[in-house]
Design a protein around this motif. Structure first.
Motif, PDB file in Angstrom:
ATOM      1  N   ALA A 226       0.829  -1.209   0.000  1.00  0.00           N
ATOM      2  CA  ALA A 226       0.000   0.000   0.000  1.00  0.00           C
ATOM      3  C   ALA A 226       0.863   1.259   0.000  1.00  0.00           C
ATOM      4  CB  ALA A 226      -0.925  -0.011   1.214  1.00  0.00           C
ATOM      5  N   ASP A 227       1.974   1.227   0.731  1.00  0.00           N
ATOM      6  CA  ASP A 227       2.866   2.384   0.780  1.00  0.00           C
ATOM      7  C   ASP A 227       3.442   2.691  -0.602  1.00  0.00           C
ATOM      8  OD1 ASP A 227       2.416   2.745   3.454  1.00  0.00           O
ATOM      9  OD2 ASP A 227       4.260   1.753   4.113  1.00  0.00           O
ATOM     10  N   ILE A 228       3.879   1.646  -1.300  1.00  0.00           N
ATOM     11  CA  ILE A 228       4.432   1.862  -2.643  1.00  0.00           C
ATOM     12  C   ILE A 228       3.355   2.397  -3.585  1.00  0.00           C
ATOM     13  CG2 ILE A 228       5.229   0.616  -4.695  1.00  0.00           C
ATOM     14  CD1 ILE A 228       7.448   1.357  -2.814  1.00  0.00           C
ATOM     15  N   ALA A 229       2.127   1.917  -3.436  1.00  0.00           N
ATOM     16  CA  ALA A 229       1.034   2.421  -4.276  1.00  0.00           C
ATOM     17  C   ALA A 229       0.803   3.915  -4.012  1.00  0.00           C
ATOM     18  CB  ALA A 229      -0.239   1.635  -4.001  1.00  0.00           C
ATOM     19  N   ARG A 230       0.800   4.306  -2.756  1.00  0.00           N
ATOM     20  CA  ARG A 230       0.586   5.726  -2.418  1.00  0.00           C
ATOM     21  C   ARG A 230       1.735   6.594  -2.957  1.00  0.00           C
ATOM     22  NH1 ARG A 230      -0.351   3.135   2.768  1.00  0.00           N
ATOM     23  NH2 ARG A 230      -2.600   2.813   3.054  1.00  0.00           N
ATOM     24  N   GLU A 231       2.976   6.104  -2.773  1.00  0.00           N
ATOM     25  CA  GLU A 231       4.139   6.883  -3.202  1.00  0.00           C
ATOM     26  C   GLU A 231       4.225   6.963  -4.724  1.00  0.00           C
ATOM     27  OE1 GLU A 231       7.513   5.212  -1.104  1.00  0.00           O
ATOM     28  OE2 GLU A 231       6.401   5.296   0.791  1.00  0.00           O
TER      29      GLU A 231
ATOM     30  N   GLU B 113      13.247   6.201  -4.785  1.00  0.00           N
ATOM     31  CA  GLU B 113      13.222   7.269  -3.781  1.00  0.00           C
ATOM     32  C   GLU B 113      13.141   6.689  -2.371  1.00  0.00           C
ATOM     33  OE1 GLU B 113      13.532  10.566  -3.978  1.00  0.00           O
ATOM     34  OE2 GLU B 113      13.937  10.434  -6.119  1.00  0.00           O
ATOM     35  N   LYS B 114      12.428   5.596  -2.243  1.00  0.00           N
ATOM     36  CA  LYS B 114      12.336   4.930  -0.937  1.00  0.00           C
ATOM     37  C   LYS B 114      13.725   4.459  -0.489  1.00  0.00           C
ATOM     38  CE  LYS B 114       9.435   1.521   1.431  1.00  0.00           C
ATOM     39  NZ  LYS B 114       8.542   2.486   2.106  1.00  0.00           N
TER      40      LYS B 114
ATOM     41  N   TYR C 104      16.593   5.739  -1.624  1.00  0.00           N
ATOM     42  CA  TYR C 104      17.439   6.923  -1.441  1.00  0.00           C
ATOM     43  C   TYR C 104      17.253   7.548  -0.053  1.00  0.00           C
ATOM     44  CZ  TYR C 104      19.374  11.583  -2.158  1.00  0.00           C
ATOM     45  OH  TYR C 104      20.101  12.734  -2.029  1.00  0.00           O
ATOM     46  N   ARG C 105      16.038   7.502   0.444  1.00  0.00           N
ATOM     47  CA  ARG C 105      15.766   8.081   1.769  1.00  0.00           C
ATOM     48  C   ARG C 105      16.446   7.307   2.888  1.00  0.00           C
ATOM     49  NH1 ARG C 105      10.515   8.472  -0.486  1.00  0.00           N
ATOM     50  NH2 ARG C 105       9.790   6.645   0.689  1.00  0.00           N
ATOM     51  N   SER C 106      16.878   6.072   2.606  1.00  0.00           N
ATOM     52  CA  SER C 106      17.404   5.210   3.666  1.00  0.00           C
ATOM     53  C   SER C 106      18.853   4.765   3.461  1.00  0.00           C
ATOM     54  CB  SER C 106      16.518   3.952   3.783  1.00  0.00           C
ATOM     55  OG  SER C 106      15.169   4.294   4.003  1.00  0.00           O
ATOM     56  N   ASN C 107      19.458   5.055   2.304  1.00  0.00           N
ATOM     57  CA  ASN C 107      20.747   4.417   1.990  1.00  0.00           C
ATOM     58  C   ASN C 107      21.967   5.312   2.211  1.00  0.00           C
ATOM     59  OD1 ASN C 107      20.582   6.171  -0.166  1.00  0.00           O
ATOM     60  ND2 ASN C 107      21.168   4.643  -1.702  1.00  0.00           N
ATOM     61  N   LEU C 108      21.878   6.258   3.120  1.00  0.00           N
ATOM     62  CA  LEU C 108      23.009   7.130   3.386  1.00  0.00           C
ATOM     63  C   LEU C 108      24.225   6.327   3.845  1.00  0.00           C
ATOM     64  CD1 LEU C 108      24.265   9.949   3.711  1.00  0.00           C
ATOM     65  CD2 LEU C 108      23.300  10.005   6.025  1.00  0.00           C
ATOM     66  N   ILE C 109      24.025   5.392   4.768  1.00  0.00           N
ATOM     67  CA  ILE C 109      25.138   4.590   5.283  1.00  0.00           C
ATOM     68  C   ILE C 109      25.750   3.755   4.168  1.00  0.00           C
ATOM     69  CG2 ILE C 109      25.817   2.835   6.956  1.00  0.00           C
ATOM     70  CD1 ILE C 109      24.997   5.507   8.179  1.00  0.00           C
ATOM     71  N   GLU C 110      24.914   3.194   3.315  1.00  0.00           N
ATOM     72  CA  GLU C 110      25.415   2.404   2.187  1.00  0.00           C
ATOM     73  C   GLU C 110      26.303   3.255   1.286  1.00  0.00           C
ATOM     74  OE1 GLU C 110      23.660  -0.358  -1.468  1.00  0.00           O
ATOM     75  OE2 GLU C 110      22.356   1.095  -0.451  1.00  0.00           O
ATOM     76  N   GLU C 111      25.892   4.461   1.005  1.00  0.00           N
ATOM     77  CA  GLU C 111      26.676   5.332   0.138  1.00  0.00           C
ATOM     78  C   GLU C 111      27.988   5.737   0.808  1.00  0.00           C
ATOM     79  OE1 GLU C 111      24.413   8.613  -1.290  1.00  0.00           O
ATOM     80  OE2 GLU C 111      23.184   7.371  -2.626  1.00  0.00           O
ATOM     81  N   LYS C 112      27.957   5.948   2.119  1.00  0.00           N
ATOM     82  CA  LYS C 112      29.189   6.289   2.837  1.00  0.00           C
ATOM     83  C   LYS C 112      30.192   5.133   2.780  1.00  0.00           C
ATOM     84  CE  LYS C 112      28.192  10.434   4.268  1.00  0.00           C
ATOM     85  NZ  LYS C 112      28.951  11.619   3.793  1.00  0.00           N
TER      86      LYS C 112
ATOM     87  N   GLY D 202      15.241  -0.895   8.873  1.00  0.00           N
ATOM     88  CA  GLY D 202      14.331  -1.500   7.912  1.00  0.00           C
ATOM     89  C   GLY D 202      14.866  -1.540   6.492  1.00  0.00           C
ATOM     90  N   TYR D 203      16.028  -0.946   6.252  1.00  0.00           N
ATOM     91  CA  TYR D 203      16.641  -0.980   4.919  1.00  0.00           C
ATOM     92  C   TYR D 203      17.855  -1.891   4.965  1.00  0.00           C
ATOM     93  CZ  TYR D 203      19.286   0.437   0.803  1.00  0.00           C
ATOM     94  OH  TYR D 203      19.988   0.425  -0.384  1.00  0.00           O
ATOM     95  N   SER D 204      17.933  -2.822   4.029  1.00  0.00           N
ATOM     96  CA  SER D 204      19.058  -3.759   3.987  1.00  0.00           C
ATOM     97  C   SER D 204      19.831  -3.583   2.691  1.00  0.00           C
ATOM     98  CB  SER D 204      18.561  -5.203   4.118  1.00  0.00           C
ATOM     99  OG  SER D 204      17.642  -5.516   3.099  1.00  0.00           O
TER     100      SER D 204
END
Length: 813
Positions: free
Chosen positions: A509-514, A538-539, A541-549, A581-583
């Protein structure tokens, strides 16, 4: 080796939009039934239909898997077909005022009875005072009083006459009747009395004593007469009151003649009215005034005891009641007894009893969140007592903690018949089942809801219906068939299985709304596949700051990862990190150093308490594999140190056990491993490769590192064959594989994997029990033989020349 490479079709289960019988969800025939899981739904329906004791329901599963929706749907459906239970009310207990009595009536009659009682009280307030103002009452009362006064006067006249004849005059005083000697008709003065001779005085005193006895007898007779007249007046008042009250209460008796509890209560009301006539005859009290903010008690309180506290009113309910309690506190469940301040103290009565959820759900269903119940003070114990004792007993919880006990109400317990449905996580169910003996007796039905469900045509239809339902209910843009296909693929991606769909409908449902939001940004009439892709990106991107670092550290060689060339005893393993919640996947350099010794495989992570139990188990399995394969003819006399380089957190899991084995084989054989191939997979003691979790994130993580360091068309990932069904890779990775820039191999044994990583044959034992020359296993076996030989016959160390000279001098005579 190329035979083990995966094809494009193996990397993802794509949904063909052309198979959907619509252009947009707007055209789709709407099926409002939510997606469901047969196992959980069947268990709920069974639990709701069986009426035996203890068959309450605990619904297990993760949030967002449709537990609440399915429970409500099933409960509302069955409750609508059941009989509506009766109303419950509390009335004043005239025998024990602190123990209000509970009475039940058929649904809807409680409200009617309450209204009838209110009308009765209104009539009593008029009729009772009015009856005492009637002409007949006044006449009859006047007759009784007149008769009493006449008799009293006659008796007193006779005693007064007798006293006069004996030479005395009667006088009234504050202490009673006084006899005073007389002279003619006038009382004798004290001075005159003192002048009388003594014998005369004695005669007067003797007569006075005799008259006093007579007077006392007469006064006793008068008091009896007075008591009789009061009794007669009281009987008259009862008769008058009964006449005024009986026809009012008789009407109610006739109306509720089928309900014995009501008849008994009305009888008690009538008896109490007759017994408390003085309360109704008193003059109008002074207007209620405030003292320190507290109102004085008024005459209205006399009638309060006859009122009805309608505790549970089921007049508006169709079928069995359903109560959903989001905050199951003790008082919300069992109700409360309220208090008011009265002259500096707290007072209460039966009218201040408020119903709890258990009262309201009685005869029906109560739905609770198990975590909220378990973490709320006293609620779980209170609920168990209700289930165990089959009654709702309302108590003031504060009584258990007061140093000084105080008087409070003890309402009569109400029989309970409630089906309890608790919704909670599986771990809480297991904990209660294991540690609470009552739980397993009270909640015999377990309804399991999984995070995934089979991917078949019916479930895909449910997915489409679910998406359309969101569009209809939340006024979202409708989705075209390509967008729906992307969401179906996203459902498989969430559970990492081509043949499954996610049952975590909140995420869908969240993906449908977004997606609808991004379609709005494009001013699109419908949601297209690019909008779904945008929402997913975008979902992330909002959570992957640590991954990018971390990627930045790898790109700058702060975290050292080689994606080109070959090295001995070094390999890229793959790990999965989960943050909020992001892996995401990340490669880790694993190195092995080997040398002669007897320590075997040393897990450095374990030695410094950074390795978990499962990881240590994987290392021990690795040791078992090497022992079984290479120590049948000679002992394993080697030491191998395995290390996750630049790892500063704990290591857990066995998904790197095969990776460690490849690295160990390389170190022992001296054959380099391809650094541009990353590896994941657990292993057993027979060298079989076992599936691991997070396979998509691991592949994508290494691809991302290769991309930022530069793709060479050689790089790829080695995965277990059993994980191929779990592949739901991003389109970017699939495109790179299709263009030959990236590769994925699937293996089922260590031998298959080492051949890909080294380019040399692993080698299998021939009939004579030996490995073919120049194979990996042959080289490793020979190295281990050499280690064993050197360990058995270590070379003698030659003494230094200086020491030999000293020893020779010592031996010289």
């Amino acid at each position: 080796m190329n035979l083990k490479k995966l094809n494009i079709e193996d990397l993802k289960a794509s949904s063909d939009p052309s198979l959907f019988p619509f252009k947009t969800t707007e055209d789709y025939i709407f099926d409002n039934e939510p997606p469901h899981q047969e196992r959980g739904v069947n268990a709920i329906e069974f639990g709701l239909n069986i009426k035996a004791e203890g068959y309450n329901i605990f619904v297990c599963g993760s949030n967002g898997t449709g537990r609440n929706t399915q429970v409500k749907k099933a409960v509302y459906e069955i409750a609508s077909r059941e009989k509506t239970p009766g109303d419950w009310l509390y009335v004043y207990n005239f025998a024990q005022e602190d123990e209000p009595l509970a009475i039940t009536l058929p649904a809807g009659m409680g409200k009617t009875f309450k209204k009838d009682i209110e009308e009765m009280i209104s009539e009593l307030k008029i009729e009772i005072p009015k009856s005492f103002e009637s002409e007949d009452y006044e006449k009859r009362k006047h007759v009784l009083i007149k008769e009493y006064k006449q008799k009293r006067e006659n008796v007193l006249d006779e005693i007064e006459k007798k006293a006069f004849e004996e030479g005395f005059v009667l006088k009234q005083s504050a202490t009673g009747v006084i006899l005073v000697p007389r002279v003619n008709t006038k009382p004798m003065e004290p001075s005159e009395y003192e002048k009388l001779p003594d014998n005369e005085k004695e005669k007067i005193e003797r007569k006075k004593s005799e008259l006093h006895i007579l007077i006392e007898q007469v006064l006793t007779e008068v008091r009896v007469m007075e008591k009789d007249v009061k009794k007669n007046i009281k009987e008259l008042e009862k008769e008058v009151t009964l006449f005024a009250v009986r026809h009012i209460i008789d009407d109610l008796r006739a109306k509720y003649k089928e309900y014995e509890d009501i008849i008994q209560h009305l009888n008690r009301v009538q008896k109490n009215i007759i017994s408390n006539l003085d309360s109704f005859k008193e003059e109008e009290e002074m207007p209620a005034q405030n003292f320190l903010g507290v109102k004085n008690i008024t005459k209205e309180n006399v009638f309060k005891r006859y009122e009805i506290n309608l505790l549970v009113d089921n007049s508006e309910i169709k079928g069995a009641p359903i109560v959903i309690e989001p905050n199951p506190t003790y008082y919300n469940l069992l109700g409360r007894i309220e208090y008011v301040a009265q002259f500096g103290s707290m007072t209460t009565d039966f009218s201040m009893i408020s119903a709890g959820d258990l009262h309201k759900a009685n005869g029906g269903y109560l739905i609770l969140q198990a975590m909220d119940l378990a973490t709320t003070f006293m609620s779980w114990d209170a609920l168990k007592k209700v289930i165990k004792n089959h009654q709702i007993k309302m108590e003031d919880i504060n009584e258990q903690f007061r140093i000084i006990s105080t008087t409070s109400l003890k309402p009569q317990p109400i029989p309970s018949d409630i089906k309890i449905v608790m919704i909670g996580p599986p771990w809480l169910y297991e904990m209660l089942y294991r540690y609470d003996e009552d739980f397993r007796k009270m909640f015999k039905i377990k309804a399991d809801f999984s995070r995934e469900m089979d991917k078949d045509s019916e479930k895909i239809k449910k997915y489409i219906s679910f998406i359309k339902a969101r569009c209809e209910e939340e006024q979202l843009r409708h989705f075209d068939r390509n967008a729906v296909a992307k969401i179906v693929e996203y459902g498989s991606r969430l559970v990492e299985d081509k043949n499954k769909l996610s049952a975590h409908f909140v995420a869908i449902a969240d993906i449908a709304r977004e997606s609808n939001f991004w379609a709005g940004k494009d001013n699109a009439k419908y949601v297209h596949d690019k909008h779904v892709e945008k929402a997913i990106q975008e979902k992330i991107y909002r959570s992957n700051l640590i991954e990018e670092k971390i990627s930045e550290l790898i790109n700058n060689n702060v975290l050292m990862i080689d994606v080109a060339g070959e090295k001995i005893g070094q390999i890229n393993g793959l790990a999965v990190y989960e943050i909020g919640g992001y892996s995401f996947g990340k490669p880790s350099r694993i190195t092995v150093s080997t040398y002669i010794g007897k320590s075997g495989v040393i897990d450095i992570e374990r030695q410094v308490n950074m390795g978990g139990n499962i990881h240590s188990k994987g290392v021990m399995i690795l040791s078992g594999y090497f022992g079984q394969k290479f120590a049948q003819e000679q002992p394993l006399n080697f030491t191998a140190n395995i290390c996750f380089e630049q790892s500063y957190d704990g290591i857990e899991g066995d998904s790197a056990s095969s990776t460690e084995a490849y690295c160990l084989l390389s170190s022992l054989s001296g054959v380099p491993l391809k650094q541009y191939i990353a590896v994941t997979g657990s292993m057993n003691q027979h060298g079989e490769i076992q599936p691991v979790g997070g396979i998509n994130q691991k592949i994508e993580g290494f691809y991302h590192v290769c991309k930022i360091k530069g793709l060479t068309n050689e790089q790829g990932v080695l995965i277990p064959q059993a994980n191929v069904q779990h592949l739901m890779l991003k389109d970017e990775v699939i495109k790179a594989v299709q263009e030959g820039k990236f590769h994925i191999w699937a293996v089922s044994s260590l031998d298959e994997g080492i051949e890909i990583l080294t380019g040399k044959t692993a080698g299998e034992k021939t009939s004579d029990g030996k490995y073919p020359k120049d194979t990996i296993n042959f080289i490793v076996n020979e190295k281990l033989k050499d280690f064993a030989k050197k360990s058995a016959h270590p070379p003698k160390t030659k003494k230094p020349k200086q020491i030999e000279t000293i020893n020779s001098l010592k031996n010289t005579p």
